[in-house]
Design a protein around this motif. Sequence first.
Motif, PDB file in Angstrom:
ATOM      1  N   LYS A  47       0.862  -1.095   0.158  1.00 60.42           N
ATOM      2  CA  LYS A  47       0.000   0.075   0.032  1.00 60.42           C
ATOM      3  C   LYS A  47       0.819   1.298   0.122  1.00 60.42           C
ATOM      4  O   LYS A  47       1.856   1.605   0.823  1.00 60.42           O
ATOM      5  CB  LYS A  47      -0.903  -0.003   1.300  1.00 60.42           C
ATOM      6  N   ILE A  48       0.607   2.387  -0.790  1.00 66.47           N
ATOM      7  CA  ILE A  48       1.414   3.524  -0.964  1.00 66.47           C
ATOM      8  C   ILE A  48       1.141   4.464   0.193  1.00 66.47           C
ATOM      9  O   ILE A  48      -0.121   4.430   0.787  1.00 66.47           O
ATOM     10  CB  ILE A  48       0.858   4.163  -2.187  1.00 66.47           C
ATOM     11  N   ALA A  49       2.109   4.739   0.900  1.00 65.10           N
ATOM     12  CA  ALA A  49       1.839   5.600   2.288  1.00 65.10           C
ATOM     13  C   ALA A  49       1.314   6.911   1.695  1.00 65.10           C
ATOM     14  O   ALA A  49       1.791   7.666   1.120  1.00 65.10           O
ATOM     15  CB  ALA A  49       3.280   5.796   2.939  1.00 65.10           C
ATOM     16  N   GLU A  50       0.253   7.380   2.560  1.00 68.07           N
ATOM     17  CA  GLU A  50      -0.370   8.677   2.242  1.00 68.07           C
ATOM     18  C   GLU A  50      -0.250   9.674   3.557  1.00 68.07           C
ATOM     19  O   GLU A  50      -0.524  10.658   3.031  1.00 68.07           O
ATOM     20  CB  GLU A  50      -1.695   8.395   1.805  1.00 68.07           C
ATOM     21  N   LYS A  51      -0.003   8.964   4.500  1.00 61.77           N
ATOM     22  CA  LYS A  51      -0.014   9.964   5.949  1.00 61.77           C
ATOM     23  C   LYS A  51       1.277   9.752   6.646  1.00 61.77           C
ATOM     24  O   LYS A  51       1.647  10.818   6.797  1.00 61.77           O
ATOM     25  CB  LYS A  51      -1.308   9.446   6.600  1.00 61.77           C
ATOM     26  N   TYR A  52       1.716   8.487   6.897  1.00 65.21           N
ATOM     27  CA  TYR A  52       2.936   8.407   7.600  1.00 65.21           C
ATOM     28  C   TYR A  52       4.142   8.237   7.011  1.00 65.21           C
ATOM     29  O   TYR A  52       4.039   7.947   5.781  1.00 65.21           O
ATOM     30  CB  TYR A  52       2.757   7.141   8.669  1.00 65.21           C
ATOM     31  N   VAL A  53       5.190   8.529   7.509  1.00 63.81           N
ATOM     32  CA  VAL A  53       6.569   8.582   6.702  1.00 63.81           C
ATOM     33  C   VAL A  53       7.661   7.569   7.737  1.00 63.81           C
ATOM     34  O   VAL A  53       7.413   7.358   8.612  1.00 63.81           O
ATOM     35  CB  VAL A  53       7.273   9.938   6.668  1.00 63.81           C
ATOM     36  N   ARG A  54       8.615   7.020   6.826  1.00 66.24           N
ATOM     37  CA  ARG A  54       9.446   6.305   7.238  1.00 66.24           C
ATOM     38  C   ARG A  54      10.874   7.126   7.731  1.00 66.24           C
ATOM     39  O   ARG A  54      11.315   7.130   8.736  1.00 66.24           O
ATOM     40  CB  ARG A  54      10.001   5.013   6.398  1.00 66.24           C
ATOM     41  N   ALA A  55      11.182   7.868   6.586  1.00 63.15           N
ATOM     42  CA  ALA A  55      12.444   8.897   6.907  1.00 63.15           C
ATOM     43  C   ALA A  55      12.412  10.120   6.046  1.00 63.15           C
ATOM     44  O   ALA A  55      11.272  10.403   5.304  1.00 63.15           O
ATOM     45  CB  ALA A  55      13.646   8.027   6.376  1.00 63.15           C
ATOM     46  N   PHE A  56      13.252  11.089   6.488  1.00 64.06           N
ATOM     47  CA  PHE A  56      13.176  12.353   5.941  1.00 64.06           C
ATOM     48  C   PHE A  56      14.693  12.781   5.781  1.00 64.06           C
ATOM     49  O   PHE A  56      15.581  12.394   6.491  1.00 64.06           O
ATOM     50  CB  PHE A  56      12.465  13.443   6.971  1.00 64.06           C
ATOM     51  N   PRO A  57      14.903  13.762   4.584  1.00 65.90           N
ATOM     52  CA  PRO A  57      16.402  14.035   4.698  1.00 65.90           C
ATOM     53  C   PRO A  57      17.056  14.625   6.053  1.00 65.90           C
ATOM     54  O   PRO A  57      16.348  15.466   6.725  1.00 65.90           O
ATOM     55  CB  PRO A  57      16.387  15.379   3.770  1.00 65.90           C
ATOM     56  N   GLY A  58      18.321  14.278   6.315  1.00 67.05           N
ATOM     57  CA  GLY A  58      18.713  14.795   7.383  1.00 67.05           C
ATOM     58  C   GLY A  58      18.490  13.813   8.829  1.00 67.05           C
ATOM     59  O   GLY A  58      19.208  13.790   9.768  1.00 67.05           O
ATOM     60  N   GLY A  59      17.755  12.829   8.487  1.00 69.35           N
ATOM     61  CA  GLY A  59      17.425  11.794   9.374  1.00 69.35           C
ATOM     62  C   GLY A  59      18.138  10.573   9.442  1.00 69.35           C
ATOM     63  O   GLY A  59      19.469  10.387   8.972  1.00 69.35           O
TER      64      GLY A  59
ATOM     65  N   ASN B  91       0.374  -2.250  10.560  1.00 68.05           N
ATOM     66  CA  ASN B  91      -0.395  -2.951  10.888  1.00 68.05           C
ATOM     67  C   ASN B  91      -2.080  -2.343  10.302  1.00 68.05           C
ATOM     68  O   ASN B  91      -3.003  -3.120  10.133  1.00 68.05           O
ATOM     69  CB  ASN B  91      -0.619  -2.614  12.560  1.00 68.05           C
ATOM     70  N   LEU B  92      -2.138  -1.071  10.070  1.00 60.93           N
ATOM     71  CA  LEU B  92      -3.269  -0.496   9.462  1.00 60.93           C
ATOM     72  C   LEU B  92      -3.376  -1.077   8.182  1.00 60.93           C
ATOM     73  O   LEU B  92      -4.472  -1.172   7.705  1.00 60.93           O
ATOM     74  CB  LEU B  92      -3.112   1.125   9.469  1.00 60.93           C
ATOM     75  N   ALA B  93      -2.229  -1.099   7.270  1.00 60.36           N
ATOM     76  CA  ALA B  93      -2.171  -1.569   5.973  1.00 60.36           C
ATOM     77  C   ALA B  93      -2.758  -2.973   5.989  1.00 60.36           C
ATOM     78  O   ALA B  93      -3.388  -3.427   4.891  1.00 60.36           O
ATOM     79  CB  ALA B  93      -0.742  -1.523   5.454  1.00 60.36           C
ATOM     80  N   LYS B  94      -2.238  -3.711   6.695  1.00 62.54           N
ATOM     81  CA  LYS B  94      -2.727  -4.996   7.059  1.00 62.54           C
ATOM     82  C   LYS B  94      -4.108  -5.478   7.375  1.00 62.54           C
ATOM     83  O   LYS B  94      -4.815  -6.295   6.774  1.00 62.54           O
ATOM     84  CB  LYS B  94      -1.796  -5.927   7.908  1.00 62.54           C
ATOM     85  N   GLN B  95      -4.749  -4.579   7.820  1.00 63.02           N
ATOM     86  CA  GLN B  95      -6.312  -4.453   8.116  1.00 63.02           C
ATOM     87  C   GLN B  95      -6.875  -4.346   6.800  1.00 63.02           C
ATOM     88  O   GLN B  95      -7.980  -4.857   6.854  1.00 63.02           O
ATOM     89  CB  GLN B  95      -6.376  -3.505   9.346  1.00 63.02           C
ATOM     90  N   GLU B  96      -6.064  -3.713   5.779  1.00 65.28           N
ATOM     91  CA  GLU B  96      -6.911  -3.630   4.545  1.00 65.28           C
ATOM     92  C   GLU B  96      -6.380  -4.578   3.539  1.00 65.28           C
ATOM     93  O   GLU B  96      -6.711  -4.575   2.408  1.00 65.28           O
ATOM     94  CB  GLU B  96      -6.319  -2.094   3.955  1.00 65.28           C
ATOM     95  N   GLY B  97      -5.782  -5.555   4.186  1.00 70.29           N
ATOM     96  CA  GLY B  97      -5.476  -6.581   3.239  1.00 70.29           C
ATOM     97  C   GLY B  97      -3.912  -6.716   2.609  1.00 70.29           C
ATOM     98  O   GLY B  97      -3.616  -7.436   1.634  1.00 70.29           O
ATOM     99  N   TYR B  98      -3.291  -5.591   3.040  1.00 73.18           N
ATOM    100  CA  TYR B  98      -1.949  -5.338   2.353  1.00 73.18           C
ATOM    101  C   TYR B  98      -0.706  -5.987   3.365  1.00 73.18           C
ATOM    102  O   TYR B  98      -1.159  -6.405   4.496  1.00 73.18           O
ATOM    103  CB  TYR B  98      -1.406  -4.100   2.110  1.00 73.18           C
ATOM    104  N   ASP B  99       0.162  -6.363   2.626  1.00 75.52           N
ATOM    105  CA  ASP B  99       1.465  -6.967   3.503  1.00 75.52           C
ATOM    106  C   ASP B  99       2.290  -5.930   4.056  1.00 75.52           C
ATOM    107  O   ASP B  99       3.061  -6.090   5.093  1.00 75.52           O
ATOM    108  CB  ASP B  99       2.159  -8.000   2.758  1.00 75.52           C
ATOM    109  N   GLN B 100       2.400  -4.973   3.079  1.00 72.66           N
ATOM    110  CA  GLN B 100       3.588  -4.003   3.518  1.00 72.66           C
ATOM    111  C   GLN B 100       3.333  -2.607   3.182  1.00 72.66           C
ATOM    112  O   GLN B 100       2.176  -2.452   2.112  1.00 72.66           O
ATOM    113  CB  GLN B 100       4.973  -4.363   2.892  1.00 72.66           C
TER     114      GLN B 100
END
Length: 359
Positions: A176-188, A206-215
């Motif tokens: 699932k494409i992330a539309e709200k949360y982020v993993r990393a940002f420049p300088g991080g 976990n939210l994505a898995k509730q929608e039937g996605y793996d990652q």
Amino acid sequence: MSYKIKIEKNSVSKIHEVDFNNIPFGRVFSDHMFVVDFIDGAWKDPRIIPFQNLSMHPSTSALHYGQAIFEGLKAYKDHSGNIQIFRPEKNIQRMNRSAERMAMPQISEELFLNAMTELIKLDQEWIPTSEGASLYIRPFMFATDEYVGIKASENYKFVIFTCPVQAYYSQPVKVKIAEKYVRAFPGGTGTAKAAGNYAGTLYPVNLAKQEGYDQILWMDAKEFKYLQEIGTMNIFIQIGDKIITPDLSQGTILEGITRDSVLQLLHDWDIEVEERRITIDEVVEAYNKNELKDAFGTGTAATISHISNIGYKNKNLILPDPESRIISNRIKDELNKIKLSRAEDKYNWMYKINLEATV
């Protein structure tokens, strides 16, 4: 510097308890582990001991302030029973880059390779030989100061343990494409293999898995426009005859060792490949034009994992049948052949274990 590794053997092996035809990933552990402590500015008392729990003070720094990094690599047995590991020198290089970013001490390549070699020699019977299986090697380091205060620790523990594994993903992966949360940002810390990078992804996954996605396929942190990586692997996209993977210039993507190996193969095969920023809109447009031919992830645990679906804005991009994907299947087959000595290792990727030599 030469390190003398003390070895304490387990009195009774647990190997007879293991069903090597049914190994859940990351839940079965070999008999021994390597441990060394960083005290007074130096690594001291390197030792291999029976696999066991670690004892920690409640104020152990890593538990409070997150100074913890790790790596993952695999050992294999070829048809002649020879033991070899895929590109371990790249793992120690990356681990030391992670250590620098997290204000932790470096591990010498000599100590890393010697410790890993002796550990695998001792537990060589734990290396599975079934198709798609391997011995997963997990080196990690964490801060051990017994102190509640925000500063870089002065003491650390470095450990290596191993576990026999089969495939991480047994089926093609839905992302699932992330539309709200982020993993990393420049300088991080996105380029470091730091424990906290993964902790922050667990709730959205976990939210994505509730929608039937793996990652989740993570996007950039500024515009949610550019593809970054999947939580467990780097991403490659095939549009037409061209392979595209996000470049590393933004400092937000883990520099994958399998990723690097795939790029080497593609260049040598004269397959058009680009390392650049790629937008999700470009992927959707290619899908709408029937030009999205493949999407696959690369990583040590995942190896080459086909992506079956990409979810984005209530739309589901369905990829072609994995069996029909010529390039990614060729990559997967070639890497497997190299790891098992079924093809020439012309890149000198395989680190061979000398069963006769000792530290």
